[in-house]
Design a protein around this motif. Structure first.
Motif, PDB file in Angstrom:
ATOM      1  N   MET A 188       0.823  -1.189   0.000  1.00 45.82           N
ATOM      2  CA  MET A 188       0.000   0.000   0.000  1.00 45.82           C
ATOM      3  C   MET A 188       0.875   1.264   0.000  1.00 45.82           C
ATOM      4  N   LEU A 189       1.967   1.244   0.748  1.00 49.02           N
ATOM      5  CA  LEU A 189       2.853   2.412   0.804  1.00 49.02           C
ATOM      6  C   LEU A 189       3.441   2.717  -0.568  1.00 49.02           C
ATOM      7  N   GLU A 190       3.789   1.689  -1.325  1.00 44.97           N
ATOM      8  CA  GLU A 190       4.310   1.902  -2.684  1.00 44.97           C
ATOM      9  C   GLU A 190       3.284   2.624  -3.542  1.00 44.97           C
ATOM     10  N   ARG A 191       2.033   2.228  -3.411  1.00 45.83           N
ATOM     11  CA  ARG A 191       0.971   2.866  -4.193  1.00 45.83           C
ATOM     12  C   ARG A 191       0.808   4.327  -3.803  1.00 45.83           C
ATOM     13  N   ILE A 192       0.832   4.618  -2.510  1.00 46.26           N
ATOM     14  CA  ILE A 192       0.703   6.005  -2.043  1.00 46.26           C
ATOM     15  C   ILE A 192       1.859   6.850  -2.578  1.00 46.26           C
ATOM     16  N   ASN A 193       3.076   6.326  -2.486  1.00 41.35           N
ATOM     17  CA  ASN A 193       4.235   7.079  -2.977  1.00 41.35           C
ATOM     18  C   ASN A 193       4.171   7.290  -4.486  1.00 41.35           C
ATOM     19  N   LYS A 194       3.700   6.303  -5.208  1.00 39.72           N
ATOM     20  CA  LYS A 194       3.621   6.405  -6.664  1.00 39.72           C
ATOM     21  C   LYS A 194       2.543   7.389  -7.101  1.00 39.72           C
ATOM     22  N   GLU A 195       1.422   7.423  -6.385  1.00 41.52           N
ATOM     23  CA  GLU A 195       0.274   8.205  -6.828  1.00 41.52           C
ATOM     24  C   GLU A 195       0.117   9.551  -6.126  1.00 41.52           C
ATOM     25  N   ASP A 196       1.005   9.921  -5.212  1.00 39.87           N
ATOM     26  CA  ASP A 196       0.863  11.194  -4.512  1.00 39.87           C
ATOM     27  C   ASP A 196       0.987  12.346  -5.498  1.00 39.87           C
ATOM     28  N   HIS A 247      -7.381  -3.174   6.067  1.00 39.06           N
ATOM     29  CA  HIS A 247      -8.142  -4.206   6.789  1.00 39.06           C
ATOM     30  C   HIS A 247      -8.453  -3.776   8.221  1.00 39.06           C
ATOM     31  N   ASN A 248      -8.883  -2.541   8.366  1.00 39.33           N
ATOM     32  CA  ASN A 248      -9.259  -1.955   9.662  1.00 39.33           C
ATOM     33  C   ASN A 248      -8.119  -1.915  10.676  1.00 39.33           C
ATOM     34  N   GLU A 249      -6.900  -1.866  10.200  1.00 45.39           N
ATOM     35  CA  GLU A 249      -5.734  -1.612  11.040  1.00 45.39           C
ATOM     36  C   GLU A 249      -5.078  -0.359  10.480  1.00 45.39           C
ATOM     37  N   TYR A 250      -4.423   0.404  11.356  1.00 44.43           N
ATOM     38  CA  TYR A 250      -3.915   1.715  10.977  1.00 44.43           C
ATOM     39  C   TYR A 250      -2.402   1.812  11.153  1.00 44.43           C
ATOM     40  N   TRP A 251      -1.770   2.522  10.212  1.00 54.71           N
ATOM     41  CA  TRP A 251      -0.350   2.826  10.283  1.00 54.71           C
ATOM     42  C   TRP A 251      -0.158   4.313  10.053  1.00 54.71           C
ATOM     43  N   ALA A 252       0.693   4.911  10.865  1.00 54.80           N
ATOM     44  CA  ALA A 252       1.028   6.326  10.740  1.00 54.80           C
ATOM     45  C   ALA A 252       2.247   6.439   9.850  1.00 54.80           C
ATOM     46  N   VAL A 253       2.089   7.076   8.704  1.00 49.42           N
ATOM     47  CA  VAL A 253       3.225   7.246   7.797  1.00 49.42           C
ATOM     48  C   VAL A 253       3.749   8.673   7.907  1.00 49.42           C
TER      49      VAL A 253
END
Length: 55
Positions: free
Chosen positions: A1-9, A41-47
């Motif tokens: 998911m982090l790769e997608r966020i970095n790619k699409e920001d 999946h209803n778990e959270y990570w602070a980036v």
């Protein structure tokens, strides 16, 4: 998911996340002060932003 966020920001900001230490819960300190939150999946990570165009 982090790769997608970095790619699409749209602002070109790169984010980092440690899968263990950045795991957080709604309204805890990490959640409140994160640059961005990933919900998977209803778990959270602070980036955290490391800068613009720094991949």
């Amino acid at each position: 998911m982090l790769e997608r966020i970095n790619k699409e920001d749209t602002d070109g900001i790169t984010y980092v996340c440690d899968e263990v230490s950045d795991h957080c819960f709604i309204n805890d300190d990490k959640f409140v002060h994160a640059d961005k939150i990933i919900n998977y999946h209803n778990e959270y990570w602070a980036v955290h932003a490391v800068g613009k165009d720094q991949k």
